[in-house]
Scaffold this active site. Structure first.
Site, PDB file in Angstrom:
ATOM      1  CG  ASN A 127      -5.128   1.885   2.141  1.00  0.00           C
ATOM      2  OD1 ASN A 127      -4.138   1.663   2.246  1.00  0.00           O
ATOM      3  ND2 ASN A 127      -6.281   1.205   2.830  1.00  0.00           N
ATOM      4  CG  HIS A 152       0.655  12.001  16.927  1.00  0.00           C
ATOM      5  ND1 HIS A 152       0.284  11.181  15.915  1.00  0.00           N
ATOM      6  CD2 HIS A 152       1.142  11.348  18.059  1.00  0.00           C
ATOM      7  CE1 HIS A 152       0.445   9.755  16.521  1.00  0.00           C
ATOM      8  NE2 HIS A 152       0.809   9.861  17.755  1.00  0.00           N
ATOM      9  CD  GLU A 184      25.783   2.704 -29.822  1.00  0.00           C
ATOM     10  OE1 GLU A 184      26.183   2.005 -30.830  1.00  0.00           O
ATOM     11  OE2 GLU A 184      26.433   3.259 -28.621  1.00  0.00           O
ATOM     12  CB  THR A 195      10.272  -1.744 -47.890  1.00  0.00           C
ATOM     13  OG1 THR A 195      10.737  -2.224 -49.161  1.00  0.00           O
ATOM     14  CG2 THR A 195       9.764  -0.234 -48.144  1.00  0.00           C
ATOM     15  CG  HIS A 196      10.993  -6.372 -46.804  1.00  0.00           C
ATOM     16  ND1 HIS A 196      10.517  -7.071 -45.801  1.00  0.00           N
ATOM     17  CD2 HIS A 196      10.070  -5.634 -47.444  1.00  0.00           C
ATOM     18  CE1 HIS A 196       9.256  -7.173 -46.227  1.00  0.00           C
ATOM     19  NE2 HIS A 196       8.946  -6.279 -46.991  1.00  0.00           N
ATOM     20  CE  LYS A 244      33.488   1.027 -34.004  1.00  0.00           C
ATOM     21  NZ  LYS A 244      32.524   1.458 -33.037  1.00  0.00           N
ATOM     22  CB  SER A 278      36.782   2.057 -30.116  1.00  0.00           C
ATOM     23  OG  SER A 278      37.596   1.103 -29.803  1.00  0.00           O
ATOM     24  CB  SER A 279      38.849   1.388 -24.882  1.00  0.00           C
ATOM     25  OG  SER A 279      38.852   0.223 -25.034  1.00  0.00           O
ATOM     26  CB  SER A 301      -0.713  -0.178   1.339  1.00  0.00           C
ATOM     27  OG  SER A 301      -0.100   0.046   2.386  1.00  0.00           O
ATOM     28  N   GLY A 302       2.144   1.174   0.168  1.00  0.00           N
ATOM     29  CA  GLY A 302       3.048   2.365   0.333  1.00  0.00           C
ATOM     30  C   GLY A 302       2.799   3.193   1.748  1.00  0.00           C
ATOM     31  CB  THR A 303       1.523   1.908   4.847  1.00  0.00           C
ATOM     32  OG1 THR A 303       0.173   1.532   4.535  1.00  0.00           O
ATOM     33  CG2 THR A 303       1.209   2.340   6.304  1.00  0.00           C
TER      34      THR A 303
END
Length: 462
Positions: free
Chosen positions: A137, A125, A327, A183-184, A320, A314-315, A100-102
């Site tokens: 809730n 309080h 990505e 296409t394809h 590159k 690239s390392s 419930s995340g209470t």
């Protein structure tokens, strides 16, 4: 921990030792000790939404006289301080907690009570004052809606509009550049780069429309339903009054849900929004993947565009350069799709009067909205605004494209067109030269019919 570094707090289950400098109380400490399945915390946006609800509830309770005005003012100030970053380390509970995340609701109650008590010089309080006329809730489902609505309206939708505007600004110039369609992943009839990018922009615009369509339901809050939807311990009109305070502060038209039982028992709206976020992710993924393919090479790939070079790729291979932003976006898309699966699973955990997957729904939904907003801006600012079209390479490839013969089908038929295409592939000749030899038609007529630019708008030739 040495006893001198501890203080004793109590709740309905008894006494608990709490770190002396911790701004939380017994219930938070119990949750912290009992359930630690991961290092993943609930997002700050969700905690802030809970604090905002406490702020609004304190205003309403003080106004109706059930909360002393000094206490109300202290609670309001403490809640707003949390929104401004105070006690940032005071919310240590795991996403994977009571369903419930209470635990998180009480964490916020206790921190606000701690801050308010210190400011007031008198006890406040966490249950009787901060949580007055509320339940976990109804607070937690409301906080999911409030935090998601704010993230959507203030972050994701502006980011998508920015992405759309970035694309729109480039379309007129790109509409004069003709390229080979695919296409394809195979050569197809030509189109302009502007036409190709216009598809991306339409995807973004459609994503905006889909997300906006979820807002009316997202703005309906469970607040006022309390424990099971009947509103027990909340006065009549409490939910509407809290929603009005939230609306005035945020500028979003929050209202009480017309059916509190549904608002507590199910998370259909959060699931709906997650689904729209998933569709948006797929749209951004299409853009990212197209850019990755177009940028491939630069010598042995398509090399249709050059995305901005942002960092070494690239390392081990000097020189590159990778398409890092597309990505990264593709990975963010994968995460959003995974989040949607989690949200779907958690949303079906509704049983009778409560859904018990609320914390994980909140965490995954807010992560998805944030990821998409960042992804949209990164694509716009770090890629699309500066991508270079390799026009000479596009023209060269287009001139060798035998698929252009498709334009002759109405005149010479499919089989004759296939023969011309095969000969052009085999010989490497331009399709125009093969078509002249095979059909015997005038060069001028064939050149007009096979003009790639005309083929991008065939209606203009009629």
């Amino acid at each position: 921990m040495p006893e001198k570094d501890l203080r004793l707090e109590h709740d309905s289950m008894g006494v608990v030792a709490v770190p002396a400098d911790a701004p939380w109380g017994a219930q938070t400490q119990r949750a912290l000790e009992n359930v630690r399945l991961s290092e993943r915390l609930l997002p700050a946006a969700f905690i802030h939404a809970l604090a905002l609800i406490k702020w609004a509830a304190a205003r309403v309770n003080a106004r109706r006289g059930t909360l002393a005005k000094p206490k109300g003012a202290a609670i309001e100030a403490a809640a707003l301080a949390i929104l401004e970053g105070a006690a940032a380390g005071a919310f240590p509970l795991d996403v994977f907690q009571t369903g419930s995340g209470t635990s998180s609701n009480m964490n916020v109650n206790e921190v606000i009570a701690h801050l308010a008590s210190a400011a007031l010089g008198a006890p406040v309080h966490p249950n009787d004052d901060v949580n007055q006329a509320q339940s976990s809730n109804d607070c937690v489902p409301s906080a999911i809606h409030v935090s998601a609505a704010l993230a959507l309206s203030r972050e994701l939708l502006p980011a998508l509009r920015h992405l759309s505007a970035t694309l729109a600004a480039r379309l007129p110039a790109l509409d004069r550049v003709v390229k080979t369609g695919r296409t394809h992943l195979m050569d197809a009839m030509p189109l302009t780069v502007g036409q190709e990018w216009s598809a991306w922009r339409q995807q973004v615009e459609d994503s905006i429309a889909r997300l906006e369509s979820s807002l009316p339901r997202l703005l309906r809050l469970a607040q006022g339903g309390t424990a099971v939807g009947t509103g027990v311990n909340a006065p009549e009109g409490f939910g509407a009054a809290v929603a009005a305070e939230l609306a005035a502060r945020t500028g979003l038209a929050f209202t009480p849900n017309p059916n509190f039982f549904a608002a507590l028992a199910c998370q259909d709206t959060a699931l709906e929004l997650s689904g729209q976020a998933r569709a948006t992710a797929v749209a951004l993924g299409k853009i990212a993947n197209d850019l990755r393919w177009m940028n491939s090479g630069p010598l042995a790939g398509l090399a249709e565009v050059s995305v901005p070079a942002l960092q070494p790729g690239s390392s081990i291979m000097p020189g590159k350069v990778n398409p890092v932003v597309p990505e990264a976006v593709a990975m963010a898309v994968a995460q959003v799709i995974g989040n949607d699966t989690t949200i779907t699973t958690a949303a079906q955990l509704g049983t009778f009067q409560l859904n018990m997957g609320l914390p994980v729904i909140a965490a995954n939904l807010l992560e998805s909205l944030a990821l998409l907003g960042h992804a949209a801006r990164a694509l716009a600012d770090r890629v699309l605004a500066g991508v270079v079209i390799n026009e000479a390479h596009l023209v060269e490839a287009l001139a060798r494209n035998p698929i252009l013969v498709t334009a002759l089908n109405p005149l010479i038929g499919y089989e004759a067109g296939a023969r011309i295409a095969k000969e052009a592939y085999a010989s490497g000749e331009a399709v125009l030269e093969v078509a002249i030899r095979v059909t015997g038609l005038p060069r001028e007529q064939l050149a007009r019919l096979l003009d790639p630019r005309q083929l991008t708008r065939p209606d203009s030739t009629k």
